[in-house]
Design a protein around this motif. Structure first.
Motif, PDB file in Angstrom:
ATOM      1  N   ARG A 176       0.641  -1.169   0.000  1.00  0.00           N
ATOM      2  CA  ARG A 176      -0.083   0.043  -0.171  1.00  0.00           C
ATOM      3  C   ARG A 176       0.745   1.344  -0.033  1.00  0.00           C
ATOM      4  NH1 ARG A 176      -2.074   3.782   2.975  1.00  0.00           N
ATOM      5  NH2 ARG A 176      -0.648   3.429   4.687  1.00  0.00           N
ATOM      6  N   LEU A 177       1.842   1.219   0.944  1.00  0.00           N
ATOM      7  CA  LEU A 177       2.743   2.273   0.808  1.00  0.00           C
ATOM      8  C   LEU A 177       3.413   2.618  -0.399  1.00  0.00           C
ATOM      9  CD1 LEU A 177       3.821   2.096   4.589  1.00  0.00           C
ATOM     10  CD2 LEU A 177       2.752   3.972   3.790  1.00  0.00           C
ATOM     11  N   ARG A 178       4.076   1.602  -1.046  1.00  0.00           N
ATOM     12  CA  ARG A 178       4.804   1.650  -2.214  1.00  0.00           C
ATOM     13  C   ARG A 178       3.787   2.428  -3.309  1.00  0.00           C
ATOM     14  NH1 ARG A 178       9.438  -0.852  -2.026  1.00  0.00           N
ATOM     15  NH2 ARG A 178       9.693  -2.705  -0.753  1.00  0.00           N
ATOM     16  N   ALA A 179       2.601   1.981  -3.344  1.00  0.00           N
ATOM     17  CA  ALA A 179       1.598   2.784  -4.254  1.00  0.00           C
ATOM     18  C   ALA A 179       1.345   4.004  -3.881  1.00  0.00           C
ATOM     19  CB  ALA A 179       0.431   1.767  -4.248  1.00  0.00           C
ATOM     20  N   ALA A 180       1.320   4.224  -2.783  1.00  0.00           N
ATOM     21  CA  ALA A 180       1.029   5.750  -2.053  1.00  0.00           C
ATOM     22  C   ALA A 180       2.316   6.667  -2.495  1.00  0.00           C
ATOM     23  CB  ALA A 180       0.708   5.835  -0.852  1.00  0.00           C
ATOM     24  N   ILE A 181       3.229   6.149  -2.324  1.00  0.00           N
ATOM     25  CA  ILE A 181       4.761   6.990  -2.442  1.00  0.00           C
ATOM     26  C   ILE A 181       4.845   7.134  -4.103  1.00  0.00           C
ATOM     27  CG2 ILE A 181       7.190   6.879  -2.634  1.00  0.00           C
ATOM     28  CD1 ILE A 181       6.922   5.392   0.026  1.00  0.00           C
ATOM     29  N   ALA A 182       4.466   6.178  -4.891  1.00  0.00           N
ATOM     30  CA  ALA A 182       4.566   6.197  -6.272  1.00  0.00           C
ATOM     31  C   ALA A 182       3.428   7.456  -6.860  1.00  0.00           C
ATOM     32  CB  ALA A 182       3.815   5.145  -6.937  1.00  0.00           C
ATOM     33  N   ALA A 183       2.316   7.553  -5.894  1.00  0.00           N
ATOM     34  CA  ALA A 183       1.287   8.559  -6.397  1.00  0.00           C
ATOM     35  C   ALA A 183       1.619   9.970  -5.883  1.00  0.00           C
ATOM     36  CB  ALA A 183      -0.003   8.425  -5.834  1.00  0.00           C
ATOM     37  N   GLU A 184       2.544  10.080  -4.672  1.00  0.00           N
ATOM     38  CA  GLU A 184       2.843  11.217  -4.089  1.00  0.00           C
ATOM     39  C   GLU A 184       4.340  11.158  -3.942  1.00  0.00           C
ATOM     40  OE1 GLU A 184      -0.349  13.347  -1.623  1.00  0.00           O
ATOM     41  OE2 GLU A 184      -0.376  11.221  -1.220  1.00  0.00           O
ATOM     42  N   PRO A 185       5.250  11.212  -4.771  1.00  0.00           N
ATOM     43  CA  PRO A 185       6.885  11.079  -4.284  1.00  0.00           C
ATOM     44  C   PRO A 185       7.512  11.864  -3.627  1.00  0.00           C
ATOM     45  CG  PRO A 185       6.402  11.720  -6.721  1.00  0.00           C
ATOM     46  CD  PRO A 185       4.962  11.199  -6.206  1.00  0.00           C
ATOM     47  N   ASP A 186       6.920  13.061  -3.560  1.00  0.00           N
ATOM     48  CA  ASP A 186       7.598  14.229  -2.565  1.00  0.00           C
ATOM     49  C   ASP A 186       7.055  14.240  -1.049  1.00  0.00           C
ATOM     50  OD1 ASP A 186       8.752  15.245  -4.890  1.00  0.00           O
ATOM     51  OD2 ASP A 186       7.365  16.520  -5.549  1.00  0.00           O
ATOM     52  N   LYS A 187       6.073  13.293  -0.861  1.00  0.00           N
ATOM     53  CA  LYS A 187       5.701  13.200   0.528  1.00  0.00           C
ATOM     54  C   LYS A 187       6.479  12.313   1.394  1.00  0.00           C
ATOM     55  CE  LYS A 187       1.305  13.180   2.748  1.00  0.00           C
ATOM     56  NZ  LYS A 187      -0.313  12.685   2.749  1.00  0.00           N
ATOM     57  N   ASP A 188       7.430  12.924   1.906  1.00  0.00           N
ATOM     58  CA  ASP A 188       8.420  12.449   2.688  1.00  0.00           C
ATOM     59  C   ASP A 188       7.948  11.413   3.587  1.00  0.00           C
ATOM     60  OD1 ASP A 188      10.825  13.021   1.348  1.00  0.00           O
ATOM     61  OD2 ASP A 188      10.450  14.951   2.038  1.00  0.00           O
ATOM     62  N   GLU A 189       6.922  12.062   4.253  1.00  0.00           N
ATOM     63  CA  GLU A 189       6.252  11.282   5.736  1.00  0.00           C
ATOM     64  C   GLU A 189       5.632   9.702   5.315  1.00  0.00           C
ATOM     65  OE1 GLU A 189       5.408  14.070   4.537  1.00  0.00           O
ATOM     66  OE2 GLU A 189       5.737  15.457   6.412  1.00  0.00           O
ATOM     67  N   LEU A 190       5.426   9.701   3.877  1.00  0.00           N
ATOM     68  CA  LEU A 190       5.089   8.311   3.599  1.00  0.00           C
ATOM     69  C   LEU A 190       6.358   7.432   3.604  1.00  0.00           C
ATOM     70  CD1 LEU A 190       2.455   8.905   0.566  1.00  0.00           C
ATOM     71  CD2 LEU A 190       2.008   8.202   2.915  1.00  0.00           C
ATOM     72  N   LYS A 191       7.503   7.953   3.267  1.00  0.00           N
ATOM     73  CA  LYS A 191       8.709   6.982   3.002  1.00  0.00           C
ATOM     74  C   LYS A 191       9.084   6.745   4.487  1.00  0.00           C
ATOM     75  CE  LYS A 191       9.854   9.591  -0.951  1.00  0.00           C
ATOM     76  NZ  LYS A 191      10.810  10.722  -1.608  1.00  0.00           N
ATOM     77  N   LEU A 192       8.902   7.439   5.403  1.00  0.00           N
ATOM     78  CA  LEU A 192       9.243   7.341   6.815  1.00  0.00           C
ATOM     79  C   LEU A 192       8.519   5.924   7.255  1.00  0.00           C
ATOM     80  CD1 LEU A 192      10.913   7.522   9.395  1.00  0.00           C
ATOM     81  CD2 LEU A 192       9.453   9.563   9.764  1.00  0.00           C
ATOM     82  N   ASP A 193       6.843   6.167   6.965  1.00  0.00           N
ATOM     83  CA  ASP A 193       6.187   4.950   7.201  1.00  0.00           C
ATOM     84  C   ASP A 193       6.634   3.878   6.539  1.00  0.00           C
ATOM     85  OD1 ASP A 193       4.468   6.985   8.681  1.00  0.00           O
ATOM     86  OD2 ASP A 193       3.018   7.113   7.081  1.00  0.00           O
ATOM     87  N   LEU A 194       7.010   3.877   5.312  1.00  0.00           N
ATOM     88  CA  LEU A 194       7.377   2.677   4.588  1.00  0.00           C
ATOM     89  C   LEU A 194       8.867   2.217   5.302  1.00  0.00           C
ATOM     90  CD1 LEU A 194       7.568   0.621   2.305  1.00  0.00           C
ATOM     91  CD2 LEU A 194       8.572   2.279   0.863  1.00  0.00           C
ATOM     92  N   VAL A 195       9.465   3.087   5.845  1.00  0.00           N
ATOM     93  CA  VAL A 195      11.091   2.642   6.474  1.00  0.00           C
ATOM     94  C   VAL A 195      10.542   1.695   7.557  1.00  0.00           C
ATOM     95  CG1 VAL A 195      12.677   3.296   8.089  1.00  0.00           C
ATOM     96  CG2 VAL A 195      12.372   4.466   5.906  1.00  0.00           C
ATOM     97  N   LEU A 196       9.461   2.113   8.618  1.00  0.00           N
ATOM     98  CA  LEU A 196       9.185   1.272   9.642  1.00  0.00           C
ATOM     99  C   LEU A 196       8.455   0.010   9.242  1.00  0.00           C
ATOM    100  CD1 LEU A 196       7.605   4.428  11.815  1.00  0.00           C
ATOM    101  CD2 LEU A 196       9.887   2.852  12.218  1.00  0.00           C
TER     102      LEU A 196
END
Length: 288
Positions: free
Chosen positions: A140-160
């Motif tokens: 889910r997070l990979r898809a969300a980041i693909a849609a909003e690549p500049d949203k760094d908070e999503l990348k932190l969620d993906l890290v965890l």
């Protein structure tokens, strides 16, 4: 004389409950003072004024160093007044001397301590969220980041989430690429602690040899440390915390306080808040 709201006298027997445990919910400012200290008479009223103004944004714990010599000794107080800030059960900063009100406000602001509105309602109880499959969450997070690549908070969620699924290498790469404004985020700190544990296990022996080493020599603190790290990483959180606590009991000075550091890192990693609270209290009982 009745003390102002959000101000209390801290004593050694109640220090764990009134300061350390309380700081898990609200920052606690400790004011080390004495009746004969001139600068203390200047600083104390300002701190009490701010405590009242902040309306529970922080709690002021006053320690009379003459009445609480053992407590002052533990904190190695060399001069008074001395002020220390405790958050999350840890001392995060402090200063000696009587700062003016403006600098005190800057000190609190620097550490994210904010005033609460006078009419602020009590927070609603958290409602437990249903469990989430971490593998599905990664997708889910990979898809969300693909849609909003500049949203760094999503990348932190993906890290965890990656750390929950064993994706350590990718998690570390993503974490290192995050902007500086997220470096002090509580979730980023937790991720760093998890990565630190994972790095310690890179060349570490498996569980069985570590258990055997401890059985042969209970004072083998290196083996205890590695076993505790392995148990934390493998999800046996209480067993890992117990190993770190036993290290602290046997030799708190070992490798520049490694046991205490390991416990604090583990508190950031372990998700069970009740378990973390219990071991914070146990750690405090050993230290005090």
């Amino acid at each position: 004389m009745t003390q102002p709201a959000h101000v209390f006298d801290a004593t050694l027997p109640r220090f764990e409950d009134e300061v350390l445990k309380r700081s898990l919910q609200v920052p606690v400012l400790i004011d080390f003072w004495a009746t004969w200290c001139g600068p203390c008479k200047t600083l104390g009223p300002i701190l009490e004024k701010l405590a009242a103004e902040f309306n529970g944004g922080f709690i002021l714990a006053k320690v009379d160093v003459d009445a609480e010599q053992q407590l002052a000794g533990y904190f190695q107080i060399k001069s008074i007044p001395t002020v220390m800030l405790v958050k999350g059960g840890e001392i995060v900063d402090g200063f000696p001397g009587a700062l003016p009100e403006g600098q005190l406000r800057e000190f609190l602001k620097h550490h994210g301590v904010e005033a609460k509105p006078a009419d602020e309602a009590a927070p609603a109880e958290d409602v437990a969220a249903p469990p989430v499959d971490p593998h599905a969450e990664v997708v889910r997070l990979r898809a969300a980041i693909a849609a909003e690549p500049d949203k760094d908070e999503l990348k932190l969620d993906l890290v965890l989430t990656l750390l929950q699924t064993g994706g350590v290498a990718e998690a570390e790469k993503l974490l290192d690429a995050l902007p500086a404004n997220l470096a002090t985020d509580e979730r980023a700190v937790k991720a760093r602690a998890r990565l630190g544990f994972a790095a310690l296990l890179k060349d570490a022996p498996p569980r069985e040899p570590l258990l055997a080493a401890i059985a042969a020599d209970p004072d083998d603190l290196r083996a205890r440390h590695l076993l505790g790290v392995r148990q934390i990483v493998e999800g046996d959180s209480e067993a890992g915390l117990q190993q770190f606590l036993e290290m602290l009991r046997r030799n708190r000075a070992y490798e520049d306080g490694l046991a205490k550091k390991a416990l604090i890192d583990a508190f950031r990693v372990v998700e069970d808040e009740d378990l973390v609270g219990a071991y914070r209290r146990k750690m405090a009982s050993v230290l005090f």
